[in-house]
Design a protein around this motif. Structure first.
Motif, PDB file in Angstrom:
ATOM      1  N   HIS A  17       0.820  -1.207   0.000  1.00 53.03           N
ATOM      2  CA  HIS A  17       0.000   0.000   0.000  1.00 53.03           C
ATOM      3  C   HIS A  17       0.859   1.264   0.000  1.00 53.03           C
ATOM      4  O   HIS A  17       0.558   2.227  -0.694  1.00 53.03           O
ATOM      5  N   VAL A  18       1.944   1.242   0.750  1.00 56.88           N
ATOM      6  CA  VAL A  18       2.810   2.414   0.830  1.00 56.88           C
ATOM      7  C   VAL A  18       3.499   2.648  -0.517  1.00 56.88           C
ATOM      8  O   VAL A  18       3.652   3.777  -0.965  1.00 56.88           O
ATOM      9  N   ASP A  19       3.899   1.562  -1.200  1.00 60.18           N
ATOM     10  CA  ASP A  19       4.549   1.713  -2.494  1.00 60.18           C
ATOM     11  C   ASP A  19       3.617   2.317  -3.527  1.00 60.18           C
ATOM     12  O   ASP A  19       4.031   3.128  -4.346  1.00 60.18           O
ATOM     13  N   LYS A  20       2.340   1.917  -3.493  1.00 60.45           N
ATOM     14  CA  LYS A  20       1.370   2.495  -4.424  1.00 60.45           C
ATOM     15  C   LYS A  20       1.223   3.992  -4.172  1.00 60.45           C
ATOM     16  O   LYS A  20       1.170   4.795  -5.092  1.00 60.45           O
ATOM     17  N   LYS A  21       1.172   4.352  -2.902  1.00 64.24           N
ATOM     18  CA  LYS A  21       1.007   5.761  -2.539  1.00 64.24           C
ATOM     19  C   LYS A  21       2.216   6.572  -2.995  1.00 64.24           C
ATOM     20  O   LYS A  21       2.067   7.664  -3.549  1.00 64.24           O
ATOM     21  N   ASN A  22       3.417   6.034  -2.794  1.00 69.77           N
ATOM     22  CA  ASN A  22       4.634   6.741  -3.228  1.00 69.77           C
ATOM     23  C   ASN A  22       4.704   6.837  -4.744  1.00 69.77           C
ATOM     24  O   ASN A  22       5.150   7.844  -5.285  1.00 69.77           O
ATOM     25  N   LEU A  24       2.141   6.942  -6.822  1.00 70.52           N
ATOM     26  CA  LEU A  24       1.180   7.962  -7.244  1.00 70.52           C
ATOM     27  C   LEU A  24       1.694   9.363  -6.939  1.00 70.52           C
ATOM     28  O   LEU A  24       1.532  10.283  -7.735  1.00 70.52           O
ATOM     29  N   ARG A  25       2.335   9.519  -5.787  1.00 68.49           N
ATOM     30  CA  ARG A  25       2.886  10.827  -5.418  1.00 68.49           C
ATOM     31  C   ARG A  25       3.989  11.238  -6.398  1.00 68.49           C
ATOM     32  O   ARG A  25       4.041  12.385  -6.841  1.00 68.49           O
TER      33      ARG A  25
END
Length: 108
Positions: A17-22, A24-25
């Motif tokens: 989940h954190v990798d997806k957020k990074n 996208l950022r």
């Protein structure tokens, strides 16, 4: 065993989940930076001249090809030749097994 009718794995399922957020950022940052650069460079396409603007004569096709095609290729060739000359002089001093003769010199 999967539930019937469940969606299959996607390309991003292996990411947390954190990798997806990074990701996208980072994508949003790259898109925003590109957009700002395009907006800021629009005056470069203006037809009106600035004060003190004194452009010289344009380059011919031959001059353009020489400056942007032939010169970089020639520079690359000169650098590659210098590297190869330096590499060959190093091999003469090499004391590894590549320079050891393996023939027997015994006499009967």
């Amino acid at each position: 065993m999967r539930t019937p009718g469940a969606r299959g794995p996607t390309a991003f399922d292996s990411l947390g989940h954190v990798d997806k957020k990074n990701a996208l950022r980072a994508g949003a940052l790259a898109a925003g930076t590109t957009l700002m650069m395009l907006l800021m460079s629009s005056p470069a396409l203006a037809l009106t001249r600035d004060d003190g603007d004194d452009p010289g004569t344009g380059l011919s096709v031959v001059e353009t090809l020489g400056l942007y095609v032939v010169a970089p290729i020639a520079l690359f060739a000169v650098i590659a030749a210098l590297v190869m000359v330096g590499d060959k002089s190093h091999k003469k001093k090499d004391t590894t097994s590549s320079n050891i003769s393996t023939q027997a010199e015994a006499k009967a």
